[in-house]
Write an enzyme that holds these catalytic residues in place. Structure first.
Site, mmCIF file in Angstrom:
data_model
loop_
_atom_site.group_PDB
_atom_site.id
_atom_site.type_symbol
_atom_site.label_atom_id
_atom_site.label_comp_id
_atom_site.label_asym_id
_atom_site.label_seq_id
_atom_site.Cartn_x
_atom_site.Cartn_y
_atom_site.Cartn_z
ATOM 1 N N ASP A 198 63.868 9.015 0.437
ATOM 2 C CA ASP A 198 63.716 7.564 0.399
ATOM 3 C C ASP A 198 63.905 6.969 -0.992
ATOM 4 O OD1 ASP A 198 61.321 8.657 -0.523
ATOM 5 O OD2 ASP A 198 60.045 7.610 0.923
ATOM 6 N N MET A 224 59.714 11.754 1.948
ATOM 7 C CA MET A 224 59.972 13.084 1.405
ATOM 8 C C MET A 224 58.789 14.023 1.642
ATOM 9 S SD MET A 224 61.806 12.070 -2.217
ATOM 10 C CE MET A 224 62.082 13.784 -2.683
ATOM 11 N N HIS A 225 59.007 15.299 1.391
ATOM 12 C CA HIS A 225 57.979 16.340 1.234
ATOM 13 C C HIS A 225 57.338 16.844 2.527
ATOM 14 C CE1 HIS A 225 58.440 15.130 -2.870
ATOM 15 N NE2 HIS A 225 57.712 14.030 -2.757
#
Length: 487
Positions: free
Chosen positions: A240, A81-82
């Site tokens: 995830d 992520m991110h």
């Protein structure tokens, strides 16, 4: 009749994993490919998105060649992520992707909260501004690389970039998008007020669709390169943690079961039906891939702390030996360990926190040090769960990650959290969850909830270890230690 399967692709930090699942959840084939992590400066972590594409193509080709006549019906996506994958107007990557653990954006985090109060940001997006999120990375690009920012036309997350390469379509879904820092959680749409306050336009971000919806179909060129059928459906998938939650059967409609992961970091996952954030933003609130929400409490050094002890203090010993020594001493006998080796996320959100042992005497041995590490990690998870407790309904936690192989460690976690901990019969990862998210589109199940119910792993309970006295001592020492930590 030929049996159909779904594929799941997880774009991880160290590599990509692809699995093929039957309707019964059997893994027919799997493959992984690793790729490098680049750290050009202290605190910077980057990857070349072309490495993800290359690895995914090779892994998909491997899996496609080992399906024993089974037909792929759909492909689901998951990933770290991110991260920020910045694209220009032609869809080309402008610069290397900045990852979830990139720490260069401290000034931008302050700038966000100077323009949008922390309370309002948490109420709208479920989270305070966090250095690892995508939004401050975009501001960093504007501040530090203005020529690159001038070319920016679309900001994608890692798995969504792979989806764009596979299908030519730019889409995202709520579980990953809620880790950007600019998604209005209640409406699951980009928060134009937050973006306007930062002089950003919502057109920079892709359309948000449901996690089980189809992004598009595999292009002919990609299908040929991967050895997959033309027109294969590609499903949006999930970040995830959310995808792993799908694999474990953690649903927002069954909020009494969550998970605790003892990987390099430690993570507590608690499903929610409504967007209910901690008002202070001490734990994360994200959308779940099943259409609901989930709280996420993160301690940055869990099994990573145990590995650090082994590497630095006892390189000649195996992890099994260290764990047996920790069991043999019975308790840490007054030794406490603060596991803040890389700062801390939940609930302190403080990168300046540092780890320590305290309470040492000549009578203590290596086993006491190891036991203190196990207890310190358990209690740091309890710190996060204390924030989550009044917001969630979790009574049982399914344990995953390398540290979950230790009955001792899970017992300490169960005692510190005062919740039942179960070890699942098998440990499905994010790639498995992505494949399950693709099953409704493939026609294998009528709904995602039906698929998750059918494939939920069973678990065996782990005996809790009494930890009340140790926890009280830990809290006292932790509070004292924090008084001396520079901020």
């Amino acid at each position: 009749m030929t049996e159909g399967v779904t594929l799941g692709v997880d774009v991880g930090t160290s590599g990509v994993k692809v699995v093929a699942l039957t309707r019964r959840g059997e893994v027919i084939a799997e493959a992984t490919r690793s790729y490098p992590l680049h750290t050009p400066r202290p605190g910077w972590t980057q990857q070349d998105p072309s490495d993800w594409v290359r690895g995914a193509t090779e892994a998909l080709r491997d899996v496609a060649s080992n399906l024993d006549g089974r037909v792929p019906l759909a492909l689901g996506l998951s990933g770290q992520m991110h991260g920020l994958v910045p694209l220009d107007g032609g869809g080309d990557v402008i610069r290397p992707a900045m990852l979830w653990n990139d720490a260069r954006t401290g000034a931008q985090v302050e700038a966000i909260e100077a323009r949008v109060s922390r309370a309002e940001l948490v109420a709208r997006t479920g989270n305070r501004a966090v250095a690892g999120f995508q939004l401050p990375k975009i501001l960093w690009l504007r501040d530090e690389e203005p020529q690159a920012f001038a070319r920016l036309r679309c900001a994608l997350l890692p798995k969504d970039y792979l989806g764009f390469v596979l299908t030519g379509q730019k889409r995202t879904e709520p579980s990953d998008a809620s880790g950007v820092g600019a998604l209005h959680l209640a409406s699951k749409s980009w928060d134009r007020d937050v973006l306007s306050a930062l002089d950003l336009d919502a057109s920079l971000f892709p359309d948000v669709i449901a996690s089980h919806e189809v992004v598009g179909t595999l292009s002919d060129a990609v299908a040929q390169a991967c050895g997959l059928p033309r027109g294969l459906l590609v499903v949006a998938g999930g970040g995830d943690n959310a995808a792993a939650g799908v694999g474990l059967g953690l649903t927002s409609s069954r909020r009494d079961v969550g998970s605790v992961s003892l990987g390099t970091s430690g993570v507590i996952f608690a499903p929610l039906s409504d967007a209910t954030p901690d008002p202070e933003g001490r734990v994360h609130l994200f959308a779940h891939a099943d259409g609901g929400y989930h709280l996420l409490g993160v301690t940055l050094s869990a099994a990573g702390a145990l590995q650090w002890l082994k590497d630095k203090i006892a390189p000649e010993a195996s992890l099994e030996t260290l764990l047996e020594e920790a069991r043999g001493v019975g308790s840490s006998q007054g030794v406490t360990f603060l596991p803040y080796l890389a700062g801390e996320r939940s609930p302190w959100m403080d990168p300046a926190l540092r780890g320590s042992w305290s309470g040492l005497s000549l009578a203590h041995e290596r086993g006491h040090l190891t036991r203190a590490v196990l207890e310190g990690v358990a209690f740091s998870l309890a710190d996060a769960f204390d924030v989550m407790r009044p917001l969630s309904h979790v009574e049982t936690l399914l344990a995953t990650g390398g540290g979950a192989r230790s009955d001792l460690w899970l017992g300490l976690v169960s005692g510190a959290l005062d919740k039942a901990v179960r070890r699942p019969s098998h440990e499905p990862g994010a790639a498995h969850g992505a494949a399950i998210l693709a099953m409704p589109a493939a026609g294998l199940y009528a709904s995602l909830e039906e698929a998750m119910d059918a494939l939920r792993p069973r678990g065996d309970a782990v005996a809790a270890l009494p930890a009340a006295a140790e926890f009280a001592l830990y809290r006292t020492r932790r509070d004292l230690e924090r008084l001396h930590v520079p901020t």
